[in-house]
Motif scaffolding. Structure first.
Motif, PDB file in Angstrom:
ATOM      1  N   CYS A 409      -4.957  18.191  -9.752  1.00  0.00           N
ATOM      2  CA  CYS A 409      -3.554  18.391 -10.104  1.00  0.00           C
ATOM      3  C   CYS A 409      -3.514  19.347 -11.294  1.00  0.00           C
ATOM      4  O   CYS A 409      -4.318  19.211 -12.225  1.00  0.00           O
ATOM      5  CB  CYS A 409      -2.895  17.062 -10.474  1.00  0.00           C
ATOM      6  SG  CYS A 409      -2.689  15.929  -9.084  1.00  0.00           S
ATOM      7  N   THR A 437       2.435  16.985  -2.485  1.00  0.00           N
ATOM      8  CA  THR A 437       2.460  15.629  -3.029  1.00  0.00           C
ATOM      9  C   THR A 437       3.797  15.411  -3.720  1.00  0.00           C
ATOM     10  O   THR A 437       4.577  16.343  -3.910  1.00  0.00           O
ATOM     11  CB  THR A 437       1.323  15.395  -4.050  1.00  0.00           C
ATOM     12  OG1 THR A 437       1.611  16.161  -5.233  1.00  0.00           O
ATOM     13  CG2 THR A 437      -0.021  15.808  -3.487  1.00  0.00           C
ATOM     14  N   ARG A 438       4.017  14.173  -4.110  1.00  0.00           N
ATOM     15  CA  ARG A 438       5.249  13.862  -4.836  1.00  0.00           C
ATOM     16  C   ARG A 438       5.077  14.032  -6.330  1.00  0.00           C
ATOM     17  O   ARG A 438       5.981  13.745  -7.102  1.00  0.00           O
ATOM     18  CB  ARG A 438       5.676  12.425  -4.523  1.00  0.00           C
ATOM     19  CG  ARG A 438       6.111  12.211  -3.077  1.00  0.00           C
ATOM     20  CD  ARG A 438       6.431  10.768  -2.804  1.00  0.00           C
ATOM     21  NE  ARG A 438       5.257   9.928  -2.965  1.00  0.00           N
ATOM     22  CZ  ARG A 438       5.282   8.592  -2.866  1.00  0.00           C
ATOM     23  NH1 ARG A 438       6.428   7.974  -2.629  1.00  0.00           N
ATOM     24  NH2 ARG A 438       4.170   7.901  -3.011  1.00  0.00           N
ATOM     25  N   CYS A 478      -7.933   9.789   0.166  1.00  0.00           N
ATOM     26  CA  CYS A 478      -6.613  10.378   0.414  1.00  0.00           C
ATOM     27  C   CYS A 478      -6.197  10.078   1.847  1.00  0.00           C
ATOM     28  O   CYS A 478      -7.026  10.098   2.763  1.00  0.00           O
ATOM     29  CB  CYS A 478      -6.648  11.892   0.220  1.00  0.00           C
ATOM     30  SG  CYS A 478      -6.783  12.422  -1.489  1.00  0.00           S
ATOM     31  N   ASP A 479      -4.911   9.834   2.033  1.00  0.00           N
ATOM     32  CA  ASP A 479      -4.349   9.609   3.361  1.00  0.00           C
ATOM     33  C   ASP A 479      -3.541  10.832   3.777  1.00  0.00           C
ATOM     34  O   ASP A 479      -2.693  11.307   3.021  1.00  0.00           O
ATOM     35  CB  ASP A 479      -3.435   8.387   3.360  1.00  0.00           C
ATOM     36  CG  ASP A 479      -4.205   7.100   3.104  1.00  0.00           C
ATOM     37  OD1 ASP A 479      -5.190   6.866   3.825  1.00  0.00           O
ATOM     38  OD2 ASP A 479      -3.827   6.346   2.187  1.00  0.00           O
ATOM     39  N   ALA A 485       0.302  17.406   3.841  1.00  0.00           N
ATOM     40  CA  ALA A 485       0.766  16.397   2.887  1.00  0.00           C
ATOM     41  C   ALA A 485      -0.230  15.241   2.811  1.00  0.00           C
ATOM     42  O   ALA A 485      -0.684  14.738   3.842  1.00  0.00           O
ATOM     43  CB  ALA A 485       2.138  15.876   3.303  1.00  0.00           C
ATOM     44  N   SER A 487      -1.345  11.589   0.440  1.00  0.00           N
ATOM     45  CA  SER A 487      -0.972  10.608  -0.567  1.00  0.00           C
ATOM     46  C   SER A 487      -2.161   9.679  -0.760  1.00  0.00           C
ATOM     47  O   SER A 487      -3.211   9.845  -0.137  1.00  0.00           O
ATOM     48  CB  SER A 487       0.260   9.813  -0.115  1.00  0.00           C
ATOM     49  OG  SER A 487      -0.053   9.037   1.026  1.00  0.00           O
ATOM     50  N   VAL A 491      -4.671  10.768  -5.357  1.00  0.00           N
ATOM     51  CA  VAL A 491      -3.610  11.674  -5.806  1.00  0.00           C
ATOM     52  C   VAL A 491      -2.932  11.099  -7.049  1.00  0.00           C
ATOM     53  O   VAL A 491      -2.681  11.814  -8.035  1.00  0.00           O
ATOM     54  CB  VAL A 491      -2.586  11.906  -4.682  1.00  0.00           C
ATOM     55  CG1 VAL A 491      -1.417  12.753  -5.191  1.00  0.00           C
ATOM     56  CG2 VAL A 491      -3.246  12.585  -3.483  1.00  0.00           C
ATOM     57  N   GLU A 492      -2.655   9.814  -7.008  1.00  0.00           N
ATOM     58  CA  GLU A 492      -1.974   9.176  -8.142  1.00  0.00           C
ATOM     59  C   GLU A 492      -2.839   9.213  -9.403  1.00  0.00           C
ATOM     60  O   GLU A 492      -2.340   9.497 -10.507  1.00  0.00           O
ATOM     61  CB  GLU A 492      -1.636   7.732  -7.784  1.00  0.00           C
ATOM     62  CG  GLU A 492      -0.645   7.607  -6.637  1.00  0.00           C
ATOM     63  CD  GLU A 492      -0.508   6.187  -6.141  1.00  0.00           C
ATOM     64  OE1 GLU A 492      -1.120   5.284  -6.776  1.00  0.00           O
ATOM     65  OE2 GLU A 492       0.191   5.960  -5.137  1.00  0.00           O
ATOM     66  N   SER A 495      -3.064  12.684 -10.898  1.00  0.00           N
ATOM     67  CA  SER A 495      -1.825  12.993 -11.606  1.00  0.00           C
ATOM     68  C   SER A 495      -1.819  12.358 -12.997  1.00  0.00           C
ATOM     69  O   SER A 495      -1.381  12.971 -13.982  1.00  0.00           O
ATOM     70  CB  SER A 495      -0.630  12.494 -10.792  1.00  0.00           C
ATOM     71  OG  SER A 495       0.578  12.667 -11.504  1.00  0.00           O
TER      72      SER A 495
END
Length: 548
Positions: A409, A437-438, A478-479, A485, A487, A491-492, A495
């Motif tokens: 990220c 990603t979000r 990761c999915d 895209a 998630s 990823v979290e 971030s």
């Protein structure tokens, strides 16, 4: 089939009745004619009890002898086989004798009599600018990529009969792909400062699979080959049919959380042994205790090591392997997995194999008797039987959508079109994939070292454009939730790592740092900064420098 038309194979022995000889690992064993006849009789009726009277009638048919002759001949035969008590020949009280080991029967054709099998064709393929040597053996319905640990030499594998037998038995139910990792054996030698990292070895494995025409294979890692095989299975589940590891580990050095590895002092002593004794049978007592006193095997092992790597390369590999830690990767493996470990393994403790299996979801752990670390030494058939049974049970499963990757990220304060275009070029250059990603702007990579170098390049590029940048990286699952895209936890966490990164800083989690051993990338603990996710905690590290 007549006795004279076959040969019998058991353990390290090859019995050839027609040629009137017994070979141990290709070397003739001296036996008197009557003792050889006795062995042929016992082996022919393997598993059955032969009465003393029957043995006497067949071996000494035209001679009047006493029972003591039989007892003495049995004793001589046991000593010649190297066994004690009932290891080879069992005494059945007041009845007779039984030959115990499993015996394989083969036709007595010319090639069977050769002490060493004919060499397999060695081929080459490129991985980047490095030439990799590989071989393909067998034509079974599944592909197995055999990943040998530490050092290797493809063509010298076959000069040790027990190793050749192991590989050919493996090839009897599969198509086996063998290769020498870069820096060893017949592959290109590389500078000692550039011995292959886990990431490079994964690249090399894919290159060899491509060259051999293998789209998906069972990855079989032995010893130090296990951690790379595990990382490959987690990163490339679409290319991994299943994972098998023999005598492996998750981490090489002992600490409070991993009490089975060698201490730093023990590791330093072993490195001194490599420096001072390379050229001899280094490490044979731990890796093959049952053959350590065999002069022929000691000579083969010493030559194998010399041909496999130079002293400097062996030292560099051993030092790099000491830094490996794949504990955080093992829970991400989603392919059927088998871990095999011998109870008395003198090189890597059986607890290490149990621990590895415990971290892989659904893994099967098989503990087998024996003290040898090398799978082709000792009871190799028990290992081969476990592998075959496991593969017979494994059903072709759908490729999981969840994969292991390194998530980068990044943030840039003031990005214009030129800078954004440059960032995309850097991601492409380092074989990354921009993802949606979000959270922050992100990309995923199949290798953590490439991800770190891409992050450093992006931060440097942003600085040159007068737009301060920063990056945070984590390796995890990761999915895929869309075409581009992703998630998931990785990823979290990446971030959250980015949130703690300062201006012009590349910050990584401890998982990323543990996977780039030997890459030359230097880190410094990021003070007291950590990232929490649920009950887990990751310490953070600043990227300080990279090897030129």
């Amino acid at each position: 089939m007549e006795d004279s038309a076959v040969v019998y194979l058991f353990g390290p022995f090859q019995l050839e009745p027609r040629e009137r000889r017994l070979l141990r690992n290709g070397t003739p064993v001296a036996l008197t004619p009557k003792v050889l006849d006795l062995l042929c009789l016992l082996v022919r009726y393997q598993g059955s009890v032969l009465a003393k009277d029957r043995i006497m009638a067949e071996i000494w048919a035209d001679t009047i002898v006493e029972d003591a002759n039989l007892v003495q001949s049995i004793s001589v035969l046991r000593r010649a086989l190297g066994g004690s008590g009932g290891e080879y020949i069992e005494t059945v009280s007041r009845v007779g004798y039984r030959f115990v080991p499993e015996v394989e029967v083969a036709a007595a054709v010319a090639h069977v009599h050769e002490p060493h099998p004919a060499p397999v064709e060695t081929r080459y393929t490129l991985s980047g600018d490095v030439n990799l040597a590989y071989q393909v053996v067998g034509g079974g319905p599944i592909d197995i990529v055999f990943v040998m640990g530490w050092v290797s030499h493809l063509e010298y594998f076959w000069t040790e009969p027990s190793f050749a037998r192991f590989l050919r038995k493996l090839a009897s139910f599969s198509r086996v792909i063998l290769f020498d990792k870069r820096g060893t054996g017949l592959s290109d030698r590389v500078p000692h400062t550039e011995m292959p990292t886990l990431e490079q070895r994964m690249d090399d494995l894919r290159a060899v699979m491509d060259a051999a025409g293998s789209k998906r294979a069972v990855i079989l890692g032995v010893s130090e080959g296990g951690p790379m095989s595990a990382l490959f299975a987690a990163t490339y589940p679409e290319r991994t049919a299943s994972l098998v590891m023999i005598g492996t580990y998750a981490k090489r050095l002992r600490d409070a959380t991993y009490p089975w590895g060698p201490t730093p002092e023990e590791r330093a002593a072993y490195l001194r042994q490599i420096r001072e004794q390379w050229g001899g049978p280094v490490g044979i007592e731990e890796r093959a205790p049952s053959r350590a006193a065999d002069p022929a095997f000691r000579e083969w092992w010493a030559t194998y090591l010399r041909m496999g790597a130079s002293p400097g390369a062996a030292l560099a590999l051993t030092q790099m392997n000491a830094e490996i830690d794949v504990r955080a990767v093992l829970p991400s493996i989603r392919v059927p997995s088998l871990v095999i470990h011998r109870t008395g393994d003198q090189c890597l403790k059986v607890e290490e194999g149990r621990y590895v299996a415990s971290l892989i979801p659904g893994a099967h752990f098989s503990e087998l008797p024996g003290d040898d670390h090398l799978p082709f030494v000792g009871d190799q058939d028990a290992i081969l039987d476990e592998i075959r049974a496991f593969l017979d049970e494994v059903r072709q499963e759908q490729v999981p959508e969840r994969v292991l990757c390194t998530v980068m990220c990044f943030g840039v304060a003031r990005g214009g079109a030129e800078l954004n275009s440059g960032i995309q070029r850097e991601i492409q250059w380092f074989r990354g994939q921009p993802i949606e990603t979000r959270v922050a702007a992100s990309a995923i990579f199949d290798g953590p070292a490439r991800a770190i170098r891409c992050a450093a390049s992006i931060v440097g590029l942003a600085r040159r454009h007068g737009a301060p940048g920063r990056a945070g990286l984590h390796t995890g699952e990761c999915d895929r939730v869309g075409e581009n895209a992703f998630s998931g936890t990785a990823v979290e966490i990446a971030s959250k790592v980015l949130d703690q990164a300062a201006r012009d800083e590349v910050l990584v989690s401890s998982t990323v740092r543990d996977l780039v051993a030997g890459s030359g990338i230097l880190f410094r603990p990021a003070a007291d900064r950590v990232v929490l996710s649920g009950d887990e905690e990751w310490r953070l590290y600043q990227v300080q420098a990279d090897r030129p």
